[in-house]
Design a protein around this motif. Structure first.
Motif, short mmCIF file in Angstrom:
data_model
loop_
_atom_site.label_atom_id
_atom_site.label_comp_id
_atom_site.label_asym_id
_atom_site.label_seq_id
_atom_site.Cartn_x
_atom_site.Cartn_y
_atom_site.Cartn_z
N SER A 1 0.83 -1.22 0.00
CA SER A 1 0.00 0.00 0.00
C SER A 1 0.86 1.25 0.00
N GLY B 1 -2.64 7.73 -6.21
CA GLY B 1 -3.87 6.97 -6.43
C GLY B 1 -4.15 6.78 -7.92
N GLN C 1 -7.08 3.32 -14.06
CA GLN C 1 -7.55 2.04 -13.55
C GLN C 1 -7.94 1.09 -14.68
N PHE D 1 -6.04 -5.06 -7.23
CA PHE D 1 -5.75 -3.81 -6.53
C PHE D 1 -7.03 -3.25 -5.92
N ARG E 1 -8.57 0.71 -4.16
CA ARG E 1 -8.26 2.11 -3.82
C ARG E 1 -8.34 2.27 -2.32
N THR F 1 -3.17 3.71 -3.19
CA THR F 1 -3.61 2.43 -3.76
C THR F 1 -3.00 1.27 -2.99
#
Ligand code: ADP
Length: 357
Positions: free
Chosen positions: A292, A297, A303, A338, A340, A346
């Motif tokens: 992490s 992000g 994404q 993954f 958020r 992330t």
């Protein structure tokens, strides 16, 4: 044990005993008697001929510069570099009246240890590059194989159509040009087949390994990057061994890639307190590693393109790291996904089948 040791270990002063327990090379010196009074086991291994009872003059021969330091009085601890080739790092202190304590470290050994570490790091990076190139070649081969095969088929079709149209008599030059184009396409296809054949041999080497230990060995490889970026590292590893069956280099490469991406994300949009966290969890039959960060992000667009080869948001990024990681993990019957983070940044998750210890 040194033959001339005249002070039994158990009667040594507490300061000696403490150093000895820590495995330090320490000698207690008695300047009034001009002798070495006591040496720790590590000292005896390092300088077996200079044990308890040795004259300080003799010690000065082995450690030039010591006599001058002993000549200075005062309670202050002195940090010294001794030896003709500056091979000894030393600390001279005065724990009690009339007694001096000398603590030694072999600088050559430190240098050798550093060199071994650098060699190991270089070897890992080299292997990583070989694996990355192999994986990239496989991806490229897969992508290029389709259009090349289609080209060769289209050219063959065109050739037979043209020869039908000109009632079986295609102009010599045109026929030759088409044949050469078909040959070229077939040649390219053979090269690709060769690359695929080569890279297919890169199967993971399956050995039982402790994922905990692998993580502890991997993190120091990025210590410099962490330090330079002022990033705090949080490690949450379970007690005992976390056994998986897999390829150490491939798994290490995945961890490094994910950590590097996290560091990049922290650099892209630095938070007040940059943090990278590695957490290893044991589930039923599966180990889960979470990497992490509280970096920039992922927006919706990034994404959607995350695992697409050659899609990168970085100016010098190649965009193949994550697809390589995913294929390495899938080769281990694992999964990579993954999420958020609620606050910022992330988390990448690696799930691997746990193995019996
Ligand atoms: P590269 O690092 O060369 O761009 P990757 O395949 O490793 O290739 O990553 C693809 C993209 O995924 C990156 O360009 C970045 O936009 C995004 N990405 C990967 N990891 C993170 C992360 N921890 N935080 C934010 N974005 C990330």
């Amino acid at each position: 044990m040194n033959a001339v040791l005249d002070l039994p270990e158990q009667t040594a002063a507490p300061a000696h005993a403490g150093f000895a327990a820590l495995g330090d090379a320490v000698a207690a010196l008695d300047p009034a008697a001009h002798r070495v009074a006591w040496t720790s086991p590590a000292w005896q291994r390092l300088l077996p001929t200079l044990g308890a009872g040795t004259a300080l003059v003799q010690l000065e021969h082995a450690l030039p510069g010591l006599a001058a330091a002993l000549g200075k009085d005062g309670d202050q601890t002195q940090c010294l570099i001794l030896g003709d080739a500056h091979e000894w790092q030393a600390e001279l202190s005065a724990p009690s009246e009339g007694q001096r304590l000398l603590r030694l470290a072999d600088r050559r050994e430190q240098g050798r240890a550093l060199q071994r570490q650098l060699d190991a790091r270089e070897q890992l990076l080299f292997t990583s590059r070989v694996l990355s190139v192999g994986e990239m070649a496989t991806t490229l081969a897969h992508e290029i194989n389709q259009p090349i095969g289609a080209c060769a088929n289209l050219l063959r079709g065109l050739r037979s159509r043209l020869s039908r149209r000109s009632s079986g008599r295609l102009q010599e030059a045109e026929a030759q040009a088409l044949d050469r184009a078909i040959d070229q396409a077939m040649f390219a296809a053979r090269i690709i087949a060769r690359i695929r054949e080569f890279t297919h041999s890169h199967q993971p080497r399956r050995v039982k390994l402790d994922f905990n230990r692998l993580l502890r060995a991997t993190v120091p490889l990025l210590d410099w990057d962490l330090q330079r970026s002022g990033t705090r590292l949080e490690l949450a590893l379970p007690e005992g061994e976390a056994t998986v069956c897999g390829d150490e280099v491939m798994l290490q490469q995945v961890v490094i890639n994910l950590m590097r991406n996290a560091l990049d994300a922290l650099r892209t949009d630095p938070p007040p307190q940059p943090c990278l966290a590695l957490c290893l969890l044991r589930h039923h039959g599966e180990l889960e590693l979470q990497v992490s960060d509280n970096g920039c992000g992922l927006d919706d667009e990034a994404q959607a393109r995350l695992f697409v080869p050659f899609a990168s948001t970085k100016p010098s990024g190649m965009g193949i790291g994550l697809s390589i990681c995913r294929s390495f993990i899938e080769l281990h019957q694992g999964r990579l996904w993954f999420s958020r983070n609620p606050e910022r940044g992330t988390t990448f998750h690696v799930g691997l089948p746990a193995s019996q210890q």
